[in-house]
Design an enzyme around this catalytic site. Structure first.
Site, short mmCIF file in Angstrom:
data_model
loop_
_atom_site.label_atom_id
_atom_site.label_comp_id
_atom_site.label_asym_id
_atom_site.label_seq_id
_atom_site.Cartn_x
_atom_site.Cartn_y
_atom_site.Cartn_z
N GLU A 107 -3.47 0.49 -9.16
CA GLU A 107 -2.38 1.47 -9.30
C GLU A 107 -1.13 0.72 -9.69
OE1 GLU A 107 -2.13 5.21 -6.19
OE2 GLU A 107 -1.92 3.25 -5.35
N SER B 298 0.82 -1.22 0.00
CA SER B 298 0.00 0.00 0.00
C SER B 298 0.84 1.26 0.00
CB SER B 298 -0.85 0.04 1.28
OG SER B 298 -1.76 -1.00 1.33
N HIS C 100 -0.90 -2.50 -7.31
CA HIS C 100 -1.64 -2.19 -6.08
C HIS C 100 -3.14 -2.25 -6.33
CE1 HIS C 100 -2.69 0.97 -2.80
NE2 HIS C 100 -2.82 -0.25 -2.34
N ASN D 87 -3.16 6.09 -1.25
CA ASN D 87 -2.96 6.18 0.20
C ASN D 87 -2.31 7.47 0.65
OD1 ASN D 87 -4.28 3.86 1.17
ND2 ASN D 87 -2.66 2.62 0.23
C1 CAA Z 1 -5.46 0.43 1.85
C2 CAA Z 1 -5.09 0.40 0.41
O1 CAA Z 1 -3.91 0.13 0.11
C3 CAA Z 1 -6.00 0.71 -0.70
C4 CAA Z 1 -7.45 0.44 -0.49
O2 CAA Z 1 -7.94 -0.59 -0.85
S1 CAA Z 1 -8.32 1.62 0.28
C5 CAA Z 1 -9.96 0.96 0.40
C6 CAA Z 1 -10.70 1.14 -0.88
N1 CAA Z 1 -12.02 0.65 -0.72
C7 CAA Z 1 -13.04 1.42 -0.39
O3 CAA Z 1 -12.91 2.62 -0.25
C8 CAA Z 1 -14.34 0.70 -0.17
C9 CAA Z 1 -15.45 1.63 0.23
N2 CAA Z 1 -16.67 0.88 0.39
C10 CAA Z 1 -17.45 0.49 -0.65
O4 CAA Z 1 -17.18 0.82 -1.79
C11 CAA Z 1 -18.66 -0.33 -0.33
O5 CAA Z 1 -19.03 -0.07 1.01
C12 CAA Z 1 -18.45 -1.87 -0.56
C13 CAA Z 1 -18.28 -2.12 -2.05
C14 CAA Z 1 -17.24 -2.39 0.18
C15 CAA Z 1 -19.63 -2.62 -0.03
O6 CAA Z 1 -20.78 -2.09 -0.60
P1 CAA Z 1 -22.21 -2.24 0.12
O7 CAA Z 1 -23.20 -1.83 -0.88
O8 CAA Z 1 -22.19 -1.58 1.42
O9 CAA Z 1 -22.26 -3.74 0.52
P2 CAA Z 1 -22.77 -4.97 -0.24
O10 CAA Z 1 -24.17 -4.72 -0.71
O11 CAA Z 1 -22.54 -6.08 0.73
O12 CAA Z 1 -21.78 -5.13 -1.45
C16 CAA Z 1 -21.94 -4.44 -2.69
C17 CAA Z 1 -21.57 -5.41 -3.76
O13 CAA Z 1 -20.21 -5.79 -3.63
C18 CAA Z 1 -20.12 -7.21 -3.57
N3 CAA Z 1 -19.00 -7.55 -2.70
C19 CAA Z 1 -18.63 -6.94 -1.54
N4 CAA Z 1 -17.51 -7.51 -1.10
C20 CAA Z 1 -17.16 -8.47 -1.97
C21 CAA Z 1 -16.09 -9.41 -2.06
N5 CAA Z 1 -15.11 -9.44 -1.15
N6 CAA Z 1 -16.07 -10.27 -3.11
C22 CAA Z 1 -17.03 -10.24 -4.03
N7 CAA Z 1 -18.05 -9.37 -4.02
C23 CAA Z 1 -18.12 -8.51 -3.00
C24 CAA Z 1 -21.43 -7.66 -3.00
O14 CAA Z 1 -21.71 -8.98 -3.39
C25 CAA Z 1 -22.39 -6.67 -3.63
O15 CAA Z 1 -22.72 -7.08 -4.94
P3 CAA Z 1 -24.21 -6.87 -5.49
O16 CAA Z 1 -24.38 -5.40 -5.60
O17 CAA Z 1 -24.16 -7.58 -6.78
O18 CAA Z 1 -25.08 -7.50 -4.44
N1 NDP Z 2 -6.36 -4.15 3.52
C1 NDP Z 2 -6.46 -3.36 2.48
O1 NDP Z 2 -7.48 -2.66 2.32
C2 NDP Z 2 -5.37 -3.29 1.48
C3 NDP Z 2 -4.14 -3.85 1.73
N2 NDP Z 2 -3.16 -3.79 0.78
C4 NDP Z 2 -1.87 -4.39 1.03
O2 NDP Z 2 -1.96 -5.78 0.79
C5 NDP Z 2 -1.08 -6.49 1.67
C6 NDP Z 2 -1.89 -7.50 2.46
O3 NDP Z 2 -2.90 -6.82 3.19
P1 NDP Z 2 -4.17 -7.59 3.77
O4 NDP Z 2 -4.56 -8.69 2.85
O5 NDP Z 2 -5.15 -6.57 4.13
O6 NDP Z 2 -3.56 -8.21 5.12
P2 NDP Z 2 -4.04 -9.48 5.91
O7 NDP Z 2 -3.55 -9.28 7.31
O8 NDP Z 2 -5.49 -9.73 5.67
O9 NDP Z 2 -3.26 -10.67 5.20
C7 NDP Z 2 -1.87 -10.80 5.19
C8 NDP Z 2 -1.59 -12.26 4.97
O10 NDP Z 2 -0.19 -12.43 4.76
C9 NDP Z 2 0.20 -13.56 5.50
N3 NDP Z 2 1.63 -13.60 5.75
C10 NDP Z 2 2.36 -13.01 6.73
N4 NDP Z 2 3.64 -13.35 6.63
C11 NDP Z 2 3.74 -14.20 5.57
C12 NDP Z 2 4.82 -14.92 4.98
N5 NDP Z 2 6.05 -14.84 5.47
N6 NDP Z 2 4.56 -15.71 3.93
C13 NDP Z 2 3.31 -15.81 3.42
N7 NDP Z 2 2.26 -15.14 3.95
C14 NDP Z 2 2.48 -14.35 5.00
C15 NDP Z 2 -0.60 -13.42 6.78
O11 NDP Z 2 -0.57 -14.64 7.52
P3 NDP Z 2 -0.75 -14.51 9.14
O12 NDP Z 2 -2.17 -14.11 9.36
O13 NDP Z 2 -0.44 -15.90 9.61
O14 NDP Z 2 0.23 -13.48 9.60
C16 NDP Z 2 -1.96 -13.11 6.20
O15 NDP Z 2 -2.66 -14.25 5.79
C17 NDP Z 2 -0.38 -5.43 2.51
O16 NDP Z 2 0.83 -5.08 1.90
C18 NDP Z 2 -1.36 -4.27 2.47
O17 NDP Z 2 -0.78 -3.02 2.68
C19 NDP Z 2 -3.36 -3.21 -0.44
C20 NDP Z 2 -4.57 -2.67 -0.75
C21 NDP Z 2 -5.67 -2.63 0.21
#
Ligand code: CAA
Ligand code: NDP
Length: 292
Positions: A153, A120, A141, A191
């Site tokens: 990304e 991320s 990403h 991010n």
């Molecule tokens: C941290 C990082 O590095 C980067 C990041 O990812 S930052 C995070 C980015 N993500 C966001 O900002 C998510 C913001 N939230 C949302 O867009 C919405 O709340 C959400 C899509 C997660 C859920 O939407 P919702 O309408 O509240 O829930 P819900 O009705 O359960 O789901 C919407 C649809 O997504 C689907 N869905 C949700 N999660 C799913 C998953 N893991 N797999 C498959 N489908 C999924 C549902 O089946 C549903 O589909 P239908 O419309 O066909 O029924």
């Molecule tokens: N969460 C988010 O919304 C997003 C996350 N990311 C990025 O994706 C990556 C994963 O995040 P996320 O899936 O949320 O994290 P989770 O905590 O859900 O999953 C991480 C997984 O990696 C496993 N793991 C740890 N160490 C090892 C290893 N040595 N070998 C193999 N597997 C290992 C963990 O196992 P264990 O549980 O046993 O430690 C766990 O199953 C991070 O880099 C995060 O920044 C990117 C976009 C969005």
């Protein structure tokens, strides 16, 4: 042009599972690797449930689901990655964890395999320098939840080959994603913008300006965000949010990125969000309840 036919995913958590899910649906053979076969198998069960959701919502057919499941294999050890064309690392957002994984898998991978990280925030150039293939390394990403979010990304490190970048672009497009390209700086684009907003929401709570619920409602109804910042932080994982803020703070050396002490406290408590059953909300009952 380098062609990608088979994919290995390292880390079977929420992101690794999502990446394996969309890759298998798009026709790639996928090996899902985690620290144990048990965790990889659990990851595949979660993917099966998410595929089922898509069938129930008429997004895919039952035969698409079956074909995707047939293409997904849990890996019993790193040997399963020996024949793949592309490895996407999606393990915990800790640089030392990722570096250790690359040291472990690089000797096993095909010399021409592409190695990508779903990090991320961490420098792609720095991660690449700890591998035997900086030219064949880049950031791919994905966003959470991967099957739903349209964006990927792409981040090239200083050494990434053009052909590797183009092959990765073609891969992400085949998954049906829209691409943006970010320069390799802390937090990339998404991010850099999103995480300070979440961190600021936590300061807003910490300083007593609003409650968890009032801040979430304000941002959902006042700014049209699909989730409030606390719901989203819990969804991403508070450990991941804190790690990203630490990368921004260290990498940009500006106090405006300092992680809120309240975020640190939640992570120290192990209240990591939805995946732990408790974060800013408690998910252990029927409906989520704010924890303060
Ligand atoms: C941290 C990082 O590095 C980067 C990041 O990812 S930052 C995070 C980015 N993500 C966001 O900002 C998510 C913001 N939230 C949302 O867009 C919405 O709340 C959400 C899509 C997660 C859920 O939407 P919702 O309408 O509240 O829930 P819900 O009705 O359960 O789901 C919407 C649809 O997504 C689907 N869905 C949700 N999660 C799913 C998953 N893991 N797999 C498959 N489908 C999924 C549902 O089946 C549903 O589909 P239908 O419309 O066909 O029924
Ligand atoms: N969460 C988010 O919304 C997003 C996350 N990311 C990025 O994706 C990556 C994963 O995040 P996320 O899936 O949320 O994290 P989770 O905590 O859900 O999953 C991480 C997984 O990696 C496993 N793991 C740890 N160490 C090892 C290893 N040595 N070998 C193999 N597997 C290992 C963990 O196992 P264990 O549980 O046993 O430690 C766990 O199953 C991070 O880099 C995060 O920044 C990117 C976009 C969005």
């Amino acid at each position: 042009m380098v062609e990608i036919r088979t994919v290995g995913v390292v880390g079977a958590g929420q992101m690794g599972g999502g990446i394996a899910h969309v890759a298998a649906l798009a026709g790639y053979e996928v090996a899902l690797y985690d620290v144990s076969l048990e965790l990889a198998t659990k990851g595949i069960a979660k993917i099966a449930a998410n595929l089922e959701r898509q069938v129930a919502g008429d997004k895919i057919s039952a035969s698409d689901r079956d074909a995707a499941l047939a293409r997904l294999k849990p890996a019993d050890g790193v040997g399963a990655l020996a024949s793949v064309d592309l490895v996407i690392e999606a393990a915990t957002e800790k640089e030392e964890v990722k570096r250790r994984i690359f040291q472990q898998i690089c000797p096993i991978l095909k010399p021409d395999a592409i190695l990508a990280s779903n990090t991320s925030s961490i420098s792609i150039t720095r991660l690449a320098s700890g591998t035997d293939r900086p030219e064949r390394f880049l950031g791919i990403h994905f966003m959470n939840p991967v099957p739903v979010m349209k964006l990927v990304e792409l981040v090239r490190g200083i050494a990434t080959d053009d052909a590797v970048f183009e092959a990765s672009k073609a891969f992400a497009l085949r998954l049906g994603k829209t691409l943006t390209v970010s320069e390799d700086f802390p937090g990339f684009i998404v991010n850099r913008v999103l995480m300070p907003m979440i961190n600021e929401a936590i300061y807003t709570l910490h300083e007593g300006v609003g409650t968890i619920e009032s801040i979430d409602t304000s941002m959902k109804l006042g700014a049209n965000h699909p989730m409030g910042p606390f719901q989203l932080a819990d969804f991403i994982g508070l450990d991941t949010c804190l790690s990203i803020m630490q990368v921004l703070h260290d990498g940009l050396a500006d106090s405006k990125y300092r992680p809120c002490p309240l975020l640190v406290k939640y992570v120290e408590a192990g209240w990591l969000g939805r995946k732990a059953g408790r974060g800013f909300y408690d998910y252990r009952g029927e409906t989520p309840v704010p924890t303060r």
